[in-house]
Design a protein around this motif. Structure first.
Motif, PDB file in Angstrom:
ATOM      1  N   GLY A 179      15.355 -16.758  16.214  1.00  0.00           N
ATOM      2  CA  GLY A 179      14.587 -15.540  16.416  1.00  0.00           C
ATOM      3  C   GLY A 179      14.061 -15.008  15.088  1.00  0.00           C
ATOM      4  O   GLY A 179      14.624 -15.282  14.022  1.00  0.00           O
ATOM      5  N   ASN A 180      12.980 -14.234  15.152  1.00  0.00           N
ATOM      6  CA  ASN A 180      12.436 -13.619  13.945  1.00  0.00           C
ATOM      7  C   ASN A 180      12.873 -12.148  13.878  1.00  0.00           C
ATOM      8  O   ASN A 180      13.757 -11.718  14.612  1.00  0.00           O
ATOM      9  N   ARG A 181      12.263 -11.394  13.023  1.00  0.00           N
ATOM     10  CA  ARG A 181      12.674 -10.001  12.847  1.00  0.00           C
ATOM     11  C   ARG A 181      12.464  -9.187  14.125  1.00  0.00           C
ATOM     12  O   ARG A 181      13.268  -8.312  14.450  1.00  0.00           O
ATOM     13  N   ARG A 182      11.380  -9.457  14.817  1.00  0.00           N
ATOM     14  CA  ARG A 182      11.143  -8.754  16.083  1.00  0.00           C
ATOM     15  C   ARG A 182      12.251  -9.087  17.092  1.00  0.00           C
ATOM     16  O   ARG A 182      12.721  -8.215  17.823  1.00  0.00           O
ATOM     17  N   HIS A 183      12.668 -10.337  17.116  1.00  0.00           N
ATOM     18  CA  HIS A 183      13.767 -10.762  17.981  1.00  0.00           C
ATOM     19  C   HIS A 183      15.043 -10.001  17.619  1.00  0.00           C
ATOM     20  O   HIS A 183      15.796  -9.546  18.503  1.00  0.00           O
TER      21      HIS A 183
ATOM     22  N   SER B  29       0.820  -1.191   0.000  1.00  0.00           N
ATOM     23  CA  SER B  29       0.000   0.000   0.000  1.00  0.00           C
ATOM     24  C   SER B  29       0.860   1.248   0.000  1.00  0.00           C
ATOM     25  O   SER B  29       2.019   1.243   0.366  1.00  0.00           O
ATOM     26  N   THR B  30       0.271   2.369  -0.423  1.00  0.00           N
ATOM     27  CA  THR B  30       0.918   3.672  -0.356  1.00  0.00           C
ATOM     28  C   THR B  30       0.108   4.555   0.551  1.00  0.00           C
ATOM     29  O   THR B  30      -0.956   4.166   1.036  1.00  0.00           O
ATOM     30  N   ALA B  31       0.611   5.773   0.757  1.00  0.00           N
ATOM     31  CA  ALA B  31      -0.081   6.681   1.669  1.00  0.00           C
ATOM     32  C   ALA B  31      -1.477   7.015   1.168  1.00  0.00           C
ATOM     33  O   ALA B  31      -2.369   7.353   1.955  1.00  0.00           O
TER      34      ALA B  31
ATOM     35  N   VAL C 154       2.826  -4.008   6.713  1.00  0.00           N
ATOM     36  CA  VAL C 154       3.427  -4.330   8.005  1.00  0.00           C
ATOM     37  C   VAL C 154       4.767  -5.032   7.759  1.00  0.00           C
ATOM     38  O   VAL C 154       4.816  -6.099   7.135  1.00  0.00           O
ATOM     39  N   ASP C 155       5.847  -4.431   8.247  1.00  0.00           N
ATOM     40  CA  ASP C 155       7.204  -4.898   7.913  1.00  0.00           C
ATOM     41  C   ASP C 155       7.440  -6.365   8.256  1.00  0.00           C
ATOM     42  O   ASP C 155       8.015  -7.117   7.463  1.00  0.00           O
ATOM     43  N   ASP C 156       7.031  -6.787   9.463  1.00  0.00           N
ATOM     44  CA  ASP C 156       7.296  -8.160   9.890  1.00  0.00           C
ATOM     45  C   ASP C 156       6.622  -9.164   8.966  1.00  0.00           C
ATOM     46  O   ASP C 156       7.196 -10.205   8.623  1.00  0.00           O
TER      47      ASP C 156
ATOM     48  N   TYR D   5      -4.366  -8.774   4.590  1.00  0.00           N
ATOM     49  CA  TYR D   5      -4.661  -7.339   4.701  1.00  0.00           C
ATOM     50  C   TYR D   5      -3.435  -6.601   5.232  1.00  0.00           C
ATOM     51  O   TYR D   5      -3.038  -5.561   4.697  1.00  0.00           O
ATOM     52  N   ARG D   6      -2.826  -7.148   6.297  1.00  0.00           N
ATOM     53  CA  ARG D   6      -1.644  -6.504   6.880  1.00  0.00           C
ATOM     54  C   ARG D   6      -0.464  -6.542   5.913  1.00  0.00           C
ATOM     55  O   ARG D   6       0.357  -5.620   5.879  1.00  0.00           O
TER      56      ARG D   6
END
Length: 338
Positions: free
Chosen positions: A182-186, A2-4, A41-43, A35-36
């Motif tokens: 670990g994932n990206r949040r980790h 998506s864009t702004a 959503v980066d993750d 949808y996300r």
């Protein structure tokens, strides 16, 4: 993505298009992940983009795992556990307050008995009455002490269970379901901790960004299930070679390692050792026995600087990774430092 200027309606249409393209059932969980993903959503992008753009296959299991990790806010579980803890503390507080009151009543009984017995030549009846009153007060006190002990034991068990549940919840939100790393949040938590370290000036904290060379070819030739096995294999070997490091899978075939080293030479040797191991170890498919060849890695590494933030540190390491790729792949570029 998506864009702004993209409206929620546009995002919803694109999400449904992904549902149809990959033949995933439009359940609430599956739809929310798509949808996300479209929303940006980066993750979720980091974990889905490889499957969408290269493998062209997305399983319901993967979407369910991503929903559990990234669409259910961590705050929800935290709030529920906090509510349970507050409830438990309130219950325990009531018992303690009651015990305080019983203790005060017992103290009053002792004071009254002492007052009566302090009189000159108390009668046998007075002594007997005081003794009975003290026995009754003591019995009440003992009963409430036992009640408090039982409540404390029950509360301790419940709090320990809540603590275990919280640890497991946090672990689940920071674990890559395919590799167990670990994932990206980790990874993001790890970079923040490194940057916030009190003694970072006196340490050599190095970030390795690692990418599997020509991974798309592996998927196209042998299928995405074989590709997943290669990723799992790479993850396990990275963990074996870097047992004291913080290791994360931050994208489809991309990994990050944060590790303390003594100097530039050790950083370079570690990166070279990892690269050479994979480049010299032939792989075969366990089911068919087909040769996968050698897994080759490109590695970029940057030392944490005093003026770095999370983005600048990663961007620098990532640029070095692309230098390694531009230099012919199956190579290592480590930022020089003293």
């Amino acid at each position: 993505m998506s864009t702004a200027n993209t409206t929620p309606f546009d995002i919803a249409k694109q999400a449904l298009a992904h549902v149809g393209r990959f033949r995933t059932p439009p359940t609430p969980n599956v739809y929310e992940v798509w949808y996300r993903y479209v929303e940006g959503v980066d993750d979720i992008i980091a974990n889905l983009s490889h499957a969408v753009d290269h493998v062209n296959a997305v399983s319901v299991e993967m979407l369910d795992q991503l929903h559990d990790q990234y669409c259910v806010p961590v705050e929800v579980a935290g709030e529920r556990m906090a509510d349970e803890l507050i409830s438990e503390m309130s219950s325990l507080h009531s018992v303690v307050q009651k015990q305080i009151q019983v203790g005060a009543d017992f103290g009053d009984s002792i004071n009254q008995a002492c007052g009566a017995l302090s009189e000159a030549n108390p009668s046998p009846e007075t002594v007997s009455d005081c003794s009975k009153a003290l026995l009754v007060s003591n019995a009440v006190m003992q009963e409430h002490i036992q009640e408090l002990q039982a409540q404390l034991i029950a509360s301790q068990t419940k709090v320990e269970n809540l603590q275990h549940e919280l640890v497991e919840s946090q672990r689940a939100t920071m674990t890559d379901p395919l590799t167990g790393l670990g994932n990206r949040r980790h990874f993001e938590v790890g970079t923040r901790k490194s940057i916030a370290s009190d003694n970072r000036e006196s340490r050599h904290i190095v970030l390795f960004v690692i990418d599997i060379d020509y991974f798309k070819t592996i998927n196209d030739t042998f299928g995405h299930e074989s590709g997943d096995k290669v990723i799992m294999y790479v993850a396990s070997q990275l963990a074996r070679h870097c047992p004291d490091a913080l290791i994360s899978r931050i994208g489809g075939d991309e990994f990050a390692i944060i590790v303390d080293v003594s100097d530039y030479i050790q950083a370079k040797e570690l990166a070279d050792t990892v690269r050479k191991f994979f480049a010299s170890t032939p792989l075969k498919l366990s089911e068919s026995g087909k040769d996968l060849g050698h897994v080759k890695l490109s590695i970029g590494a940057a030392r944490l600087r005093i003026d770095d933030d999370e983005q600048s540190w990663f961007v620098r390491a990532d640029k070095l990774l692309y230098q390694a790729k531009d230099g012919g792949r199956n190579s290592v570029v480590v930022e020089h430092f003293r």
